[in-house]
Design a protein around this motif. Structure first.
Motif, PDB file in Angstrom:
ATOM      1  N   LEU A   1       0.821  -1.211   0.000  1.00  0.00           N
ATOM      2  CA  LEU A   1       0.000   0.000   0.000  1.00  0.00           C
ATOM      3  C   LEU A   1       0.857   1.264   0.000  1.00  0.00           C
ATOM      4  O   LEU A   1       2.002   1.262   0.464  1.00  0.00           O
ATOM      5  N   ASN A   2       0.280   2.328  -0.515  1.00  0.00           N
ATOM      6  CA  ASN A   2       0.826   3.666  -0.314  1.00  0.00           C
ATOM      7  C   ASN A   2      -0.348   4.584  -0.028  1.00  0.00           C
ATOM      8  O   ASN A   2      -1.513   4.163  -0.029  1.00  0.00           O
ATOM      9  N   TYR A   3      -0.067   5.865   0.234  1.00  0.00           N
ATOM     10  CA  TYR A   3      -1.127   6.802   0.653  1.00  0.00           C
ATOM     11  C   TYR A   3      -2.184   6.954  -0.440  1.00  0.00           C
ATOM     12  O   TYR A   3      -3.378   7.020  -0.175  1.00  0.00           O
ATOM     13  N   LYS A   4      -1.742   6.989  -1.713  1.00  0.00           N
ATOM     14  CA  LYS A   4      -2.689   7.166  -2.815  1.00  0.00           C
ATOM     15  C   LYS A   4      -3.631   5.978  -2.934  1.00  0.00           C
ATOM     16  O   LYS A   4      -4.835   6.133  -3.127  1.00  0.00           O
ATOM     17  N   LYS A   5      -3.083   4.777  -2.816  1.00  0.00           N
ATOM     18  CA  LYS A   5      -3.932   3.576  -2.887  1.00  0.00           C
ATOM     19  C   LYS A   5      -4.906   3.522  -1.713  1.00  0.00           C
ATOM     20  O   LYS A   5      -6.009   3.003  -1.825  1.00  0.00           O
TER      21      LYS A   5
ATOM     22  N   GLY B   1      -6.319   6.104  -0.486  1.00  0.00           N
ATOM     23  CA  GLY B   1      -7.400   7.065  -0.724  1.00  0.00           C
ATOM     24  C   GLY B   1      -7.021   8.520  -0.659  1.00  0.00           C
ATOM     25  O   GLY B   1      -7.863   9.398  -0.873  1.00  0.00           O
ATOM     26  N   VAL B   2      -5.736   8.827  -0.389  1.00  0.00           N
ATOM     27  CA  VAL B   2      -5.318  10.222  -0.298  1.00  0.00           C
ATOM     28  C   VAL B   2      -4.239  10.484  -1.347  1.00  0.00           C
ATOM     29  O   VAL B   2      -3.184   9.849  -1.341  1.00  0.00           O
ATOM     30  N   ASP B   3      -4.518  11.432  -2.234  1.00  0.00           N
ATOM     31  CA  ASP B   3      -3.621  11.728  -3.353  1.00  0.00           C
ATOM     32  C   ASP B   3      -2.873  13.036  -3.091  1.00  0.00           C
ATOM     33  O   ASP B   3      -3.419  14.125  -3.279  1.00  0.00           O
ATOM     34  N   ILE B   4      -1.637  12.932  -2.638  1.00  0.00           N
ATOM     35  CA  ILE B   4      -0.844  14.114  -2.326  1.00  0.00           C
ATOM     36  C   ILE B   4      -0.590  14.944  -3.578  1.00  0.00           C
ATOM     37  O   ILE B   4      -0.589  16.187  -3.541  1.00  0.00           O
ATOM     38  N   ASP B   5      -0.411  14.290  -4.709  1.00  0.00           N
ATOM     39  CA  ASP B   5      -0.172  15.017  -5.958  1.00  0.00           C
ATOM     40  C   ASP B   5      -1.385  15.873  -6.337  1.00  0.00           C
ATOM     41  O   ASP B   5      -1.232  16.984  -6.856  1.00  0.00           O
ATOM     42  N   ALA B   6      -2.592  15.342  -6.086  1.00  0.00           N
ATOM     43  CA  ALA B   6      -3.805  16.121  -6.360  1.00  0.00           C
ATOM     44  C   ALA B   6      -3.844  17.358  -5.474  1.00  0.00           C
ATOM     45  O   ALA B   6      -4.273  18.437  -5.903  1.00  0.00           O
ATOM     46  N   GLY B   7      -3.408  17.202  -4.233  1.00  0.00           N
ATOM     47  CA  GLY B   7      -3.353  18.346  -3.331  1.00  0.00           C
ATOM     48  C   GLY B   7      -2.387  19.410  -3.808  1.00  0.00           C
ATOM     49  O   GLY B   7      -2.675  20.604  -3.769  1.00  0.00           O
ATOM     50  N   ASN B   8      -1.231  18.973  -4.295  1.00  0.00           N
ATOM     51  CA  ASN B   8      -0.250  19.923  -4.822  1.00  0.00           C
ATOM     52  C   ASN B   8      -0.777  20.630  -6.063  1.00  0.00           C
ATOM     53  O   ASN B   8      -0.556  21.840  -6.251  1.00  0.00           O
ATOM     54  N   LYS B   9      -1.503  19.886  -6.903  1.00  0.00           N
ATOM     55  CA  LYS B   9      -2.080  20.497  -8.095  1.00  0.00           C
ATOM     56  C   LYS B   9      -3.113  21.550  -7.718  1.00  0.00           C
ATOM     57  O   LYS B   9      -3.187  22.630  -8.326  1.00  0.00           O
ATOM     58  N   ALA B  10      -3.926  21.229  -6.696  1.00  0.00           N
ATOM     59  CA  ALA B  10      -4.942  22.178  -6.234  1.00  0.00           C
ATOM     60  C   ALA B  10      -4.286  23.474  -5.762  1.00  0.00           C
ATOM     61  O   ALA B  10      -4.784  24.571  -6.047  1.00  0.00           O
TER      62      ALA B  10
ATOM     63  N   GLY C   1      -4.512  32.058   4.457  1.00  0.00           N
ATOM     64  CA  GLY C   1      -4.225  30.661   4.740  1.00  0.00           C
ATOM     65  C   GLY C   1      -5.468  29.806   4.658  1.00  0.00           C
ATOM     66  O   GLY C   1      -6.587  30.293   4.484  1.00  0.00           O
ATOM     67  N   GLY C   2      -5.259  28.519   4.771  1.00  0.00           N
ATOM     68  CA  GLY C   2      -6.370  27.590   4.739  1.00  0.00           C
ATOM     69  C   GLY C   2      -5.876  26.162   4.852  1.00  0.00           C
ATOM     70  O   GLY C   2      -4.665  25.911   4.937  1.00  0.00           O
ATOM     71  N   GLU C   3      -6.792  25.247   4.831  1.00  0.00           N
ATOM     72  CA  GLU C   3      -6.475  23.825   4.938  1.00  0.00           C
ATOM     73  C   GLU C   3      -7.407  23.049   4.036  1.00  0.00           C
ATOM     74  O   GLU C   3      -8.622  23.272   4.021  1.00  0.00           O
ATOM     75  N   THR C   4      -6.836  22.149   3.241  1.00  0.00           N
ATOM     76  CA  THR C   4      -7.618  21.232   2.427  1.00  0.00           C
ATOM     77  C   THR C   4      -7.359  19.822   2.945  1.00  0.00           C
ATOM     78  O   THR C   4      -6.221  19.350   2.913  1.00  0.00           O
ATOM     79  N   ALA C   5      -8.416  19.184   3.446  1.00  0.00           N
ATOM     80  CA  ALA C   5      -8.284  17.857   4.042  1.00  0.00           C
ATOM     81  C   ALA C   5      -8.957  16.823   3.151  1.00  0.00           C
ATOM     82  O   ALA C   5     -10.146  16.935   2.844  1.00  0.00           O
ATOM     83  N   GLU C   6      -8.179  15.854   2.688  1.00  0.00           N
ATOM     84  CA  GLU C   6      -8.734  14.732   1.923  1.00  0.00           C
ATOM     85  C   GLU C   6      -8.948  13.575   2.890  1.00  0.00           C
ATOM     86  O   GLU C   6      -7.989  13.004   3.423  1.00  0.00           O
ATOM     87  N   MET C   7     -10.205  13.238   3.143  1.00  0.00           N
ATOM     88  CA  MET C   7     -10.556  12.251   4.167  1.00  0.00           C
ATOM     89  C   MET C   7     -11.309  11.104   3.495  1.00  0.00           C
ATOM     90  O   MET C   7     -12.537  11.074   3.418  1.00  0.00           O
ATOM     91  N   ALA C   8     -10.552  10.167   2.965  1.00  0.00           N
ATOM     92  CA  ALA C   8     -11.121   9.060   2.196  1.00  0.00           C
ATOM     93  C   ALA C   8     -12.126   8.265   3.030  1.00  0.00           C
ATOM     94  O   ALA C   8     -11.852   7.901   4.181  1.00  0.00           O
ATOM     95  N   GLY C   9     -13.313   8.041   2.454  1.00  0.00           N
ATOM     96  CA  GLY C   9     -14.339   7.250   3.115  1.00  0.00           C
ATOM     97  C   GLY C   9     -15.171   8.006   4.122  1.00  0.00           C
ATOM     98  O   GLY C   9     -16.115   7.455   4.686  1.00  0.00           O
TER      99      GLY C   9
END
Length: 344
Positions: free
Chosen positions: A3-7, A9-18, A136-144
């Motif tokens: 497993l890795n973080y993306k598998k 449910g959390v995509d760090i690259d998507a966060g960087n793109k955002a 500032g702000g925070e974007t939280a990806e919370m899979a499920g």
């Protein structure tokens, strides 16, 4: 393979793109007071205190509530951020504070960079309208945790006011008058009742074309909350405002009494303005009692100002010249606290 973080449910690259997609909109809110860009652990803001004798910081926090359901259904996300900013800056404005900066929190199950950029575009627009920097702000990806395509928003604003200019309502007296500033619609409260009436009980479609509405039903409901900062701050430079009430959840019935001293009540004349058609539609669809409407919705008045009666004509003239729809909607009278507002 493990497993890795993306598998998970959390995509760090998507966060960087955002972050890359929102950078331009965020930076468009910056003034010389902002000392940091995106990516820091905290936002640095150096306010100009030279025009304040005894500065006091005023803070407020809020969300958007179930108005988000409309954004999900219609897949429209570029205005909901305006609502987020408006709910906090209008609140601190009620104490006479000029907003300085704003921070947001966006949580979702799966981060979609383009959608995030649309949301933040609205937040930046609200910040610019109110004169606040989005530092500032925070974007939280919370899979499920959230349903697919859904998210939640929260934010807070910090403003500043001189201590002797804080508006508390303590100077309100019998004979003072109440001016109402027109809303742009539902703003950001009462949507649970609105949805229950329009969609559950009456069976309207979200994209229904309804006579008397300029937009389809969903788009009408999504009209963003009006930001009153520029108008009210301009008034404060010329006039004494004894009390300001932001008309949000609880409507006129709950919010205006919050600023009245003991022994006083407000008498509101409902024939002084015409609520937008959307309120009439909700009332008819849900067979809702009139008092419940005034206790839940703003009914066309998004902000109220309590003023000295001698300033009435000058303030109304000033508001008209600023392009505001303003109405003399009531008067302050002696009365028991349990009847602190009457609508006639």
């Amino acid at each position: 393979m493990g497993l890795n973080y993306k598998k998970a449910g959390v995509d760090i690259d998507a966060g960087n793109k955002a972050v890359e997609l929102i950078k331009k909109d965020v930076q468009s809110t910056f003034g010389p007071e902002v000392m940091t860009g995106l990516g820091g652990f905290g936002g640095l803001f150096k306010p100009d205190l030279s025009k304040y004798k005894n500065p006091v910081l005023v803070s407020g926090t809020d969300g958007v509530g179930t108005k988000l359901k409309l954004a999900f259904k219609l897949d429209i996300h570029h205005t909901i951020g305006i609502d987020l900013v408006a709910m906090s800056v209008n609140d601190i404005l009620a104490q006479g504070a000029q907003p300085l900066f704003f921070l947001d929190y966006l949580a979702t199950g799966k981060l979609e960079p383009e959608k995030t950029a649309e949301i933040v575009k609205g937040i930046a627009a609200g910040c610019k309208e109110s004169g606040a920097a989005l530092i500032g702000g925070e974007t939280a990806e919370m899979a499920g945790f959230y349903r697919p395509g859904e998210y939640d928003l929260a934010g807070f604003a910090v403003g500043i006011v001189d201590q002797d200019q804080i508006i508390t309502g303590s100077e309100i007296k019998e004979g003072d008058l109440v001016i109402g500033l027109r809303s742009d619609g539902l703003h950001s409260n009462g949507f649970t009742l609105a949805r229950a009436a329009l969609f559950d009980k009456a069976g309207y479609d979200y994209t229904a074309e309804v006579e008397g509405l300029k937009n389809n039903l969903g788009e009408e409901l999504l009209i963003p909350t009006k930001i009153y900062v520029k108008t009210v701050m301009a008034l404060l430079e010329k006039f004494k405002l004894k009390g300001i009430a932001h008309i949000t959840g609880g409507g006129l019935i709950e919010n205006l009494p919050r600023i009245l001293p003991d022994g006083l009540k407000a008498e509101i004349k409902k024939d002084r303005w015409e609520p937008q058609q959307i309120f009439k539609l909700i009332q008819q669809a849900g067979e809702i009692e009139e008092r419940e409407m005034y206790r839940t919705f703003n009914m066309g008045i998004g902000m109220t100002l309590v003023i000295d009666k001698n300033d009435k004509e000058k303030i109304l003239k000033e508001l008209t010249e600023m392009g505001e729809e303003a109405y003399l909607i009531g008067e302050i009278k002696a009365g028991a606290q349990d009847t602190s507002l009457e609508i006639k």
